[in-house]
Design a protein around this motif. Structure first.
Motif, PDB file in Angstrom:
ATOM      1  N   ARG A 104       1.713   0.251  -5.799  1.00 24.29           N
ATOM      2  CA  ARG A 104       1.723  -1.104  -6.417  1.00 24.29           C
ATOM      3  C   ARG A 104       1.655  -1.115  -7.799  1.00 24.29           C
ATOM      4  O   ARG A 104       2.211  -1.724  -8.604  1.00 24.29           O
ATOM      5  N   ARG A 156       0.794  -1.217  -0.040  1.00 25.36           N
ATOM      6  CA  ARG A 156      -0.106   0.108  -0.049  1.00 25.36           C
ATOM      7  C   ARG A 156       1.003   1.161   0.097  1.00 25.36           C
ATOM      8  O   ARG A 156       2.001   1.152   0.485  1.00 25.36           O
ATOM      9  N   PRO A 157       0.589   2.139  -0.603  1.00 25.94           N
ATOM     10  CA  PRO A 157      -0.662   2.528  -1.265  1.00 25.94           C
ATOM     11  C   PRO A 157      -0.798   1.691  -2.511  1.00 25.94           C
ATOM     12  O   PRO A 157       0.002   1.575  -3.212  1.00 25.94           O
ATOM     13  N   ILE A 158      -1.991   1.616  -2.697  1.00 24.13           N
ATOM     14  CA  ILE A 158      -2.487   0.714  -4.337  1.00 24.13           C
ATOM     15  C   ILE A 158      -1.847   1.523  -5.378  1.00 24.13           C
ATOM     16  O   ILE A 158      -1.356   0.722  -6.325  1.00 24.13           O
ATOM     17  N   LYS A 159      -1.790   2.768  -5.405  1.00 17.80           N
ATOM     18  CA  LYS A 159      -1.380   3.397  -6.535  1.00 17.80           C
ATOM     19  C   LYS A 159       0.113   3.019  -6.698  1.00 17.80           C
ATOM     20  O   LYS A 159       0.832   3.046  -7.754  1.00 17.80           O
ATOM     21  N   ALA A 162       7.719   3.572   2.150  1.00 13.26           N
ATOM     22  CA  ALA A 162       6.587   2.622   2.556  1.00 13.26           C
ATOM     23  C   ALA A 162       7.139   1.391   3.556  1.00 13.26           C
ATOM     24  O   ALA A 162       6.396   1.259   4.530  1.00 13.26           O
ATOM     25  N   TRP A 200       8.629   3.273  -2.381  1.00 12.84           N
ATOM     26  CA  TRP A 200       8.512   1.896  -1.879  1.00 12.84           C
ATOM     27  C   TRP A 200       9.593   1.678  -0.520  1.00 12.84           C
ATOM     28  O   TRP A 200       9.003   1.125   0.449  1.00 12.84           O
TER      29      TRP A 200
END
Length: 130
Positions: free
Chosen positions: A56, A51-54, A97, A94
């Protein structure tokens, strides 16, 4: 070349007395649902749970774009530089995160690769830096 007699075992025969092959077991009508597939980029697996999905989705898309770039017959250094720039930004996010310092170094290398590709493009096209 003569065919072997029916009583002689043949390659892949299960039974020397039979020329029939067993039928495959019938599959059940229910389909198993597969978990979503993880994406890949630069030898790294992009976990579906990232996450965030954007982020990924960006990493997964970039992996596909790099694979497509490798299939090209001619290099496009401007395109490669833009892909490397996007990769640097995505890997930095990434790393943030996940706290992964290896990903941070990968982001730095992608930034350096983008700069190198831009420089090569300028040299090949005769465009001076200004």
């Amino acid at each position: 070349m003569a065919a072997a007699p029916a009583s002689v075992p043949q390659f892949s025969d299960r039974s020397p007395d039979s020329n029939t092959r067993p039928e495959p077991a019938a599959r059940s009508g229910a389909r198993r649902s597969r978990p979503p597939r993880d994406g890949r980029i630069a030898g790294h697996v992009v976990p579906h749970s990232l996450r965030p999905i954007k982020l990924r989705d960006e990493l997964t898309e970039l992996g596909g774009l790099f694979r497509a770039y490798q299939q090209r017959t001619e290099p496009d250094l401007e395109l490669l530089a833009s892909l490397q720039t996007r990769k640097a930004a995505a890997f930095s996010a990434w790393a943030e995160a996940t706290g992964d310092t290896f990903l941070r170094r990968e982001a730095q290398r992608a930034g350096q690769a983008a700069n190198t590709a831009r420089l090569q493009h300028r040299q090949r096209s005769g465009v001076s830096r200004g």
